[in-house]
Design a protein around this motif. Sequence first.
Motif, PDB file in Angstrom:
ATOM      1  N   SER A  30     -16.368-131.216 -96.876  1.00  0.00           N
ATOM      2  CA  SER A  30     -16.139-131.154 -97.848  1.00  0.00           C
ATOM      3  C   SER A  30     -14.537-131.298 -97.584  1.00  0.00           C
ATOM      4  O   SER A  30     -13.860-130.466 -97.032  1.00  0.00           O
ATOM      5  N   THR A  31     -13.326-131.222 -98.443  1.00  0.00           N
ATOM      6  CA  THR A  31     -11.953-131.856 -98.460  1.00  0.00           C
ATOM      7  C   THR A  31     -11.290-131.453 -99.120  1.00  0.00           C
ATOM      8  O   THR A  31     -12.360-132.089-100.522  1.00  0.00           O
ATOM      9  N   ARG A  32     -10.725-130.747 -99.654  1.00  0.00           N
ATOM     10  CA  ARG A  32      -9.900-130.563-100.595  1.00  0.00           C
ATOM     11  C   ARG A  32      -8.479-130.376-100.720  1.00  0.00           C
ATOM     12  O   ARG A  32      -7.874-129.929 -99.412  1.00  0.00           O
ATOM     13  N   ILE A  33      -7.972-130.928-101.532  1.00  0.00           N
ATOM     14  CA  ILE A  33      -5.976-130.598-101.415  1.00  0.00           C
ATOM     15  C   ILE A  33      -5.474-129.424-102.474  1.00  0.00           C
ATOM     16  O   ILE A  33      -6.047-129.489-103.653  1.00  0.00           O
ATOM     17  N   GLN A  34      -5.084-128.700-101.203  1.00  0.00           N
ATOM     18  CA  GLN A  34      -4.694-127.646-102.084  1.00  0.00           C
ATOM     19  C   GLN A  34      -3.198-127.575-102.804  1.00  0.00           C
ATOM     20  O   GLN A  34      -2.506-128.607-103.093  1.00  0.00           O
ATOM     21  N   THR A  35      -2.841-127.117-103.999  1.00  0.00           N
ATOM     22  CA  THR A  35      -1.873-127.561-104.616  1.00  0.00           C
ATOM     23  C   THR A  35      -0.625-126.930-103.904  1.00  0.00           C
ATOM     24  O   THR A  35       0.499-127.512-104.231  1.00  0.00           O
ATOM     25  N   ASN A  36      -0.334-126.612-102.751  1.00  0.00           N
ATOM     26  CA  ASN A  36       0.914-126.718-102.091  1.00  0.00           C
ATOM     27  C   ASN A  36       1.277-127.936-101.090  1.00  0.00           C
ATOM     28  O   ASN A  36       1.740-128.118-100.270  1.00  0.00           O
ATOM     29  N   GLY A  37      -0.139-128.916-101.239  1.00  0.00           N
ATOM     30  CA  GLY A  37      -0.484-130.548-100.784  1.00  0.00           C
ATOM     31  C   GLY A  37      -1.649-130.463 -99.232  1.00  0.00           C
ATOM     32  O   GLY A  37      -1.322-131.310 -98.834  1.00  0.00           O
ATOM     33  N   ASP A  38      -1.840-129.391 -98.950  1.00  0.00           N
ATOM     34  CA  ASP A  38      -2.411-129.383 -97.615  1.00  0.00           C
ATOM     35  C   ASP A  38      -3.624-129.710 -97.258  1.00  0.00           C
ATOM     36  O   ASP A  38      -4.104-130.016 -98.877  1.00  0.00           O
ATOM     37  N   ILE A  39      -4.424-129.777 -96.500  1.00  0.00           N
ATOM     38  CA  ILE A  39      -5.546-130.129 -96.601  1.00  0.00           C
ATOM     39  C   ILE A  39      -6.355-129.525 -96.506  1.00  0.00           C
ATOM     40  O   ILE A  39      -6.086-128.798 -94.619  1.00  0.00           O
ATOM     41  N   GLU A  40      -7.647-128.727 -97.226  1.00  0.00           N
ATOM     42  CA  GLU A  40      -8.575-127.893 -96.018  1.00  0.00           C
ATOM     43  C   GLU A  40      -9.588-128.768 -96.097  1.00  0.00           C
ATOM     44  O   GLU A  40     -10.493-129.645 -97.118  1.00  0.00           O
ATOM     45  N   PHE A  41     -10.769-128.304 -95.418  1.00  0.00           N
ATOM     46  CA  PHE A  41     -11.748-129.166 -95.154  1.00  0.00           C
ATOM     47  C   PHE A  41     -12.743-128.323 -94.168  1.00  0.00           C
ATOM     48  O   PHE A  41     -12.201-127.146 -93.210  1.00  0.00           O
ATOM     49  N   ASP A  42     -13.621-128.410 -94.276  1.00  0.00           N
ATOM     50  CA  ASP A  42     -15.302-127.652 -93.814  1.00  0.00           C
ATOM     51  C   ASP A  42     -15.807-128.806 -93.429  1.00  0.00           C
ATOM     52  O   ASP A  42     -16.040-129.595 -93.655  1.00  0.00           O
ATOM     53  N   GLU A  43     -16.067-128.660 -91.743  1.00  0.00           N
ATOM     54  CA  GLU A  43     -17.392-129.312 -91.385  1.00  0.00           C
ATOM     55  C   GLU A  43     -18.572-127.544 -91.088  1.00  0.00           C
ATOM     56  O   GLU A  43     -18.233-127.639 -90.379  1.00  0.00           O
ATOM     57  N   GLY A  44     -19.462-128.380 -91.723  1.00  0.00           N
ATOM     58  CA  GLY A  44     -20.317-127.039 -92.062  1.00  0.00           C
ATOM     59  C   GLY A  44     -21.648-126.922 -90.427  1.00  0.00           C
ATOM     60  O   GLY A  44     -22.186-125.790 -90.643  1.00  0.00           O
ATOM     61  N   PHE A  45     -21.497-127.652 -89.921  1.00  0.00           N
ATOM     62  CA  PHE A  45     -23.269-127.927 -88.434  1.00  0.00           C
ATOM     63  C   PHE A  45     -22.369-128.498 -87.607  1.00  0.00           C
ATOM     64  O   PHE A  45     -23.190-130.148 -87.442  1.00  0.00           O
ATOM     65  N   PRO A  47     -22.633-129.925 -83.728  1.00  0.00           N
ATOM     66  CA  PRO A  47     -23.732-129.619 -83.114  1.00  0.00           C
ATOM     67  C   PRO A  47     -24.039-128.825 -81.874  1.00  0.00           C
ATOM     68  O   PRO A  47     -24.222-129.181 -80.401  1.00  0.00           O
ATOM     69  N   ASP A  48     -22.705-127.916 -81.726  1.00  0.00           N
ATOM     70  CA  ASP A  48     -22.732-126.795 -80.790  1.00  0.00           C
ATOM     71  C   ASP A  48     -23.299-126.086 -79.838  1.00  0.00           C
ATOM     72  O   ASP A  48     -24.082-126.038 -81.187  1.00  0.00           O
ATOM     73  N   SER A  49     -23.140-125.792 -79.157  1.00  0.00           N
ATOM     74  CA  SER A  49     -24.697-124.927 -79.025  1.00  0.00           C
ATOM     75  C   SER A  49     -23.765-123.686 -78.451  1.00  0.00           C
ATOM     76  O   SER A  49     -22.870-123.080 -77.565  1.00  0.00           O
ATOM     77  N   PRO A  50     -24.201-122.226 -79.185  1.00  0.00           N
ATOM     78  CA  PRO A  50     -24.804-122.253 -80.518  1.00  0.00           C
ATOM     79  C   PRO A  50     -23.959-122.899 -81.602  1.00  0.00           C
ATOM     80  O   PRO A  50     -23.024-123.369 -81.734  1.00  0.00           O
ATOM     81  N   PHE A  51     -24.660-123.566 -82.839  1.00  0.00           N
ATOM     82  CA  PHE A  51     -24.702-124.259 -83.873  1.00  0.00           C
ATOM     83  C   PHE A  51     -22.947-122.870 -84.877  1.00  0.00           C
ATOM     84  O   PHE A  51     -23.287-122.131 -84.909  1.00  0.00           O
ATOM     85  N   LYS A  52     -22.009-124.789 -84.976  1.00  0.00           N
ATOM     86  CA  LYS A  52     -21.263-123.310 -85.447  1.00  0.00           C
ATOM     87  C   LYS A  52     -20.752-123.675 -87.262  1.00  0.00           C
ATOM     88  O   LYS A  52     -20.828-125.277 -87.255  1.00  0.00           O
ATOM     89  N   SER A  53     -19.993-123.707 -87.721  1.00  0.00           N
ATOM     90  CA  SER A  53     -19.222-124.316 -88.916  1.00  0.00           C
ATOM     91  C   SER A  53     -17.111-124.080 -88.341  1.00  0.00           C
ATOM     92  O   SER A  53     -16.809-122.849 -87.370  1.00  0.00           O
ATOM     93  N   VAL A  54     -16.489-124.681 -89.211  1.00  0.00           N
ATOM     94  CA  VAL A  54     -15.089-124.612 -88.980  1.00  0.00           C
ATOM     95  C   VAL A  54     -14.755-124.590 -90.130  1.00  0.00           C
ATOM     96  O   VAL A  54     -14.685-125.901 -90.845  1.00  0.00           O
ATOM     97  N   VAL A  55     -13.828-124.403 -90.617  1.00  0.00           N
ATOM     98  CA  VAL A  55     -13.326-124.433 -91.653  1.00  0.00           C
ATOM     99  C   VAL A  55     -11.648-125.000 -91.255  1.00  0.00           C
ATOM    100  O   VAL A  55     -10.973-123.888 -90.490  1.00  0.00           O
ATOM    101  N   GLN A  56     -10.636-125.367 -91.680  1.00  0.00           N
ATOM    102  CA  GLN A  56      -8.931-125.630 -91.570  1.00  0.00           C
ATOM    103  C   GLN A  56      -8.228-126.059 -92.808  1.00  0.00           C
ATOM    104  O   GLN A  56      -8.283-127.142 -93.882  1.00  0.00           O
ATOM    105  N   GLU A  57      -7.350-125.685 -92.736  1.00  0.00           N
ATOM    106  CA  GLU A  57      -6.348-126.038 -93.271  1.00  0.00           C
ATOM    107  C   GLU A  57      -5.382-126.525 -92.566  1.00  0.00           C
ATOM    108  O   GLU A  57      -4.254-126.227 -91.896  1.00  0.00           O
TER     109      GLU A  57
END
Length: 92
Positions: A30-45, A47-57
């Motif tokens: 998902s992707t969200r625009i924060q109140t300060n204008g930054d962008i927060e997004f998550d990549e939930g799955f 395909p690295d080994s082992p599987f992982k998730s990343v959330v960034q602003e």
Amino acid sequence: MTAVRADEATRAASVVWEDTNLPYSLAPGSTRIQTNGDIEFDEGFLPDSPFKSVVQEVTPEAKHQLVWQLSVDHQPGYRIFRIPSLYPGVQW
């Protein structure tokens, strides 16, 4: 990832931010625009080994700067949100 702003009154949508240089997520994200204008997004799955998730602003500029990041190993992530605190009136 792409952030889109929808204007329901005019039924128009416009791309606010887009980054095509990100790893591919096999499933949730998902992707969200924060109140300060930054962008927060998550990549939930990722395909690295082992599987992982990343959330960034990141900042919204074309050459964005990383503000905050969370990495989760060995588990897919879905709807991961950063919140200031679980306690009213307290921020970390």
